[in-house]
Design an enzyme around this catalytic site. Structure first.
Site, mmCIF file in Angstrom:
data_model
loop_
_atom_site.group_PDB
_atom_site.id
_atom_site.type_symbol
_atom_site.label_atom_id
_atom_site.label_comp_id
_atom_site.label_asym_id
_atom_site.label_seq_id
_atom_site.Cartn_x
_atom_site.Cartn_y
_atom_site.Cartn_z
ATOM 1 N N GLN A 160 -13.685 -0.119 12.269
ATOM 2 C CA GLN A 160 -12.873 0.995 12.741
ATOM 3 C C GLN A 160 -13.268 1.428 14.148
ATOM 4 O O GLN A 160 -12.409 1.779 14.959
ATOM 5 C CB GLN A 160 -12.997 2.185 11.779
ATOM 6 C CG GLN A 160 -12.302 1.996 10.445
ATOM 7 C CD GLN A 160 -10.784 1.991 10.551
ATOM 8 O OE1 GLN A 160 -10.207 2.541 11.490
ATOM 9 N NE2 GLN A 160 -10.129 1.363 9.585
ATOM 10 N N SER A 208 -28.456 -2.301 19.461
ATOM 11 C CA SER A 208 -27.297 -2.668 18.646
ATOM 12 C C SER A 208 -26.622 -3.922 19.197
ATOM 13 O O SER A 208 -26.384 -4.048 20.397
ATOM 14 C CB SER A 208 -26.283 -1.518 18.618
ATOM 15 O OG SER A 208 -25.072 -1.941 18.029
ATOM 16 N N ASP A 251 -20.961 5.688 5.312
ATOM 17 C CA ASP A 251 -21.191 7.011 4.718
ATOM 18 C C ASP A 251 -22.668 7.320 4.529
ATOM 19 O O ASP A 251 -23.121 8.437 4.782
ATOM 20 C CB ASP A 251 -20.494 7.102 3.351
ATOM 21 C CG ASP A 251 -18.982 7.163 3.468
ATOM 22 O OD1 ASP A 251 -18.488 7.651 4.497
ATOM 23 O OD2 ASP A 251 -18.303 6.721 2.527
ATOM 24 N N VAL A 260 -25.357 6.511 6.091
ATOM 25 C CA VAL A 260 -26.242 6.751 7.237
ATOM 26 C C VAL A 260 -25.780 7.929 8.085
ATOM 27 O O VAL A 260 -26.488 8.362 8.994
ATOM 28 C CB VAL A 260 -26.375 5.493 8.128
ATOM 29 C CG1 VAL A 260 -26.872 4.310 7.311
ATOM 30 C CG2 VAL A 260 -25.067 5.156 8.817
ATOM 31 N N HIS A 320 -13.255 9.549 7.101
ATOM 32 C CA HIS A 320 -13.362 9.687 5.643
ATOM 33 C C HIS A 320 -14.094 10.992 5.377
ATOM 34 O O HIS A 320 -15.018 11.360 6.104
ATOM 35 C CB HIS A 320 -14.128 8.500 5.058
ATOM 36 C CG HIS A 320 -14.305 8.535 3.571
ATOM 37 N ND1 HIS A 320 -13.317 8.966 2.709
ATOM 38 C CD2 HIS A 320 -15.364 8.197 2.782
ATOM 39 C CE1 HIS A 320 -13.754 8.868 1.457
ATOM 40 N NE2 HIS A 320 -14.989 8.418 1.476
ATOM 41 N N GLY A 335 -9.873 -1.984 10.408
ATOM 42 C CA GLY A 335 -9.889 -1.858 11.853
ATOM 43 C C GLY A 335 -9.126 -2.937 12.598
ATOM 44 O O GLY A 335 -8.430 -2.657 13.581
ATOM 45 N N ASP A 371 -9.356 8.737 -2.474
ATOM 46 C CA ASP A 371 -9.843 7.482 -1.905
ATOM 47 C C ASP A 371 -10.892 6.846 -2.815
ATOM 48 O O ASP A 371 -10.825 5.649 -3.122
ATOM 49 C CB ASP A 371 -10.431 7.735 -0.512
ATOM 50 C CG ASP A 371 -10.792 6.450 0.213
ATOM 51 O OD1 ASP A 371 -9.872 5.710 0.607
ATOM 52 O OD2 ASP A 371 -11.997 6.182 0.378
ATOM 53 N N GLU A 415 -3.511 -16.023 -7.011
ATOM 54 C CA GLU A 415 -2.128 -15.556 -6.947
ATOM 55 C C GLU A 415 -2.004 -14.035 -6.857
ATOM 56 O O GLU A 415 -0.890 -13.515 -6.714
ATOM 57 C CB GLU A 415 -1.341 -16.086 -8.148
ATOM 58 C CG GLU A 415 -1.172 -17.603 -8.118
ATOM 59 C CD GLU A 415 -0.212 -18.121 -9.179
ATOM 60 O OE1 GLU A 415 0.626 -17.328 -9.657
ATOM 61 O OE2 GLU A 415 -0.297 -19.307 -9.515
ATOM 62 N N SER A 465 9.854 -14.550 -12.169
ATOM 63 C CA SER A 465 10.731 -15.107 -13.202
ATOM 64 C C SER A 465 10.982 -14.088 -14.308
ATOM 65 O O SER A 465 10.213 -13.130 -14.483
ATOM 66 C CB SER A 465 10.096 -16.359 -13.804
ATOM 67 O OG SER A 465 8.954 -16.011 -14.579
#
EC number: 1.1.1.86
Length: 331
Positions: free
Chosen positions: A28, A51, A83, A85, A108, A134, A191, A231, A252
């Site tokens: 995101q 990072s 969430d 961290v 969130h 994202g 959610d 499927e 079907s």
């Protein structure tokens, strides 16, 4: 009937001359940052030292700071971290820089709704939550379209929090598809329920149970994989395009009749009772407390469950089959 809001309802001028800090540059994070940048908004990215995402963000033309520096420089802070961290990062790096008039936002509502993060009363607290991953948020934006979003206001210190949230949603392309107003409580609880009962937990359990039933009855695992897992996407795509009726109109008569007569025997009164129990666990905060404690203790149970699920026979069968799909290799 819920009302959808579109481009004409959002005012990007509310973000003019403002600096937005995107905290995190994952799925995101990269989409929000790049979409806002392309919408003419001043965007910076906050990441922890070392990072691996820093190089990606810089190559995309974004300025990268430490989380603390980004929070200090920004007028608007969007936290797009896992969430589990968010609380520690917020307390150590963001909270000290939440001056009056700033906006703290989330995709969130978990940490706000369950009290893991308690912002000062002098800042706006809003949520803008795209209803898609994202890469889809980014791709649809570049195509001139967008992904629908939810938006909510938890705290309106400025008197403009709602309009600001709608402006942000417009900046990431959400108003092109439509945005829907909700609350932190409603978004969080629905959610979690959807993930646990239908989309992730329920579907995974159903797929595995169907697969194992066929294998135990002597059918080839490869056929069981096709019928019970592969499927699923074909059916889900039809449902997404036009609802259950569209799916039933496309299959079907045999499949449709089996749907009506056998499906209700799978989701029984006992199943629905468990659904209500799971919802109560979410509403009461029981699930949140369990999840927080699991992470605080180093995730021993979580790690064990991951390992066990990765070793399920359906994974090995699927891996071998997918390796033989020429069309999947090309994709």
């Amino acid at each position: 009937m819920a009302r959808m809001y579109y481009d004409e309802d959002g005012n990007l001028d509310l973000l003019a001359n403002k600096t937005v800090a995107i905290i995190g540059y994952g799925s995101q994070g990269h989409a929000h940052a790049l979409n806002l940048k392309d919408s003419g908004i001043d965007v910076i990215v906050g990441l922890y030292p070392g990072s691996k995402s820093a190089k990606k963000a810089e190559e995309a033309g974004l300025t990268v700071h430490s989380v603390a520096d980004a929070a200090a420089k920004a007028d608007w802070i969007m936290i797009l971290l896992p969430d589990e961290v968010q609380k520690s990062v917020y307390k150590q790096e963001i909270e000290p820089h939440l001056k009056e008039g700033k906006v703290l936002s989330f995709a969130h509502g978990f940490n706000i709704h369950f009290g893991q993060i308690v912002p000062p009363p002098t800042v706006d607290v809003v949520m803008v939550a795209p209803k898609g991953p994202g890469h889809l948020v980014r791709r649809t934006y570049t195509q001139g379209e967008g992904v629908p979003c939810l938006f909510a206001v938890f705290q309106d210190a400025s008197g403009q929090a709602r309009d600001r949230a709608m402006a942000y949603a417009k900046g990431i392309g959400g108003t092109r598809a439509g945005i829907l107003e909700t609350s932190f409580r409603e978004e969080t609880e629905t959610d979690l329920f959807g993930e646990q009962v239908v989309l992730c937990g329920g579907l995974s359990a159903l797929i595995k149970a169907g697969f194992q039933t066929l294998v135990d009855a002597g059918y080839q695992p490869e056929l069981a994989y096709f019928e019970c897992l592969h499927e699923v996407k074909l059916i889900v795509d039809l449902i997404v395009e036009g609802g259950l009726a569209n799916m039933r109109d496309s299959i079907s008569n045999t499949a449709e009749y089996g749907d009506y007569t056998r499906g209700p025997r799978i989701v029984t009164d006992e199943t629905r009772a468990e659904m209500r129990k799971i919802l109560q666990e979410i509403q009461s905060g029981q699930f949140a407390r369990e999840f927080v404690l699991e992470n605080q203790s180093g995730k021993p149970g979580f790690t064990a469950m991951r390992r066990q699920e990765a070793e399920h026979p359906i994974e090995e069968v699927g891996k071998d089959l997918r390796a033989m799909f020429s069309w999947l290799k090309k994709a």
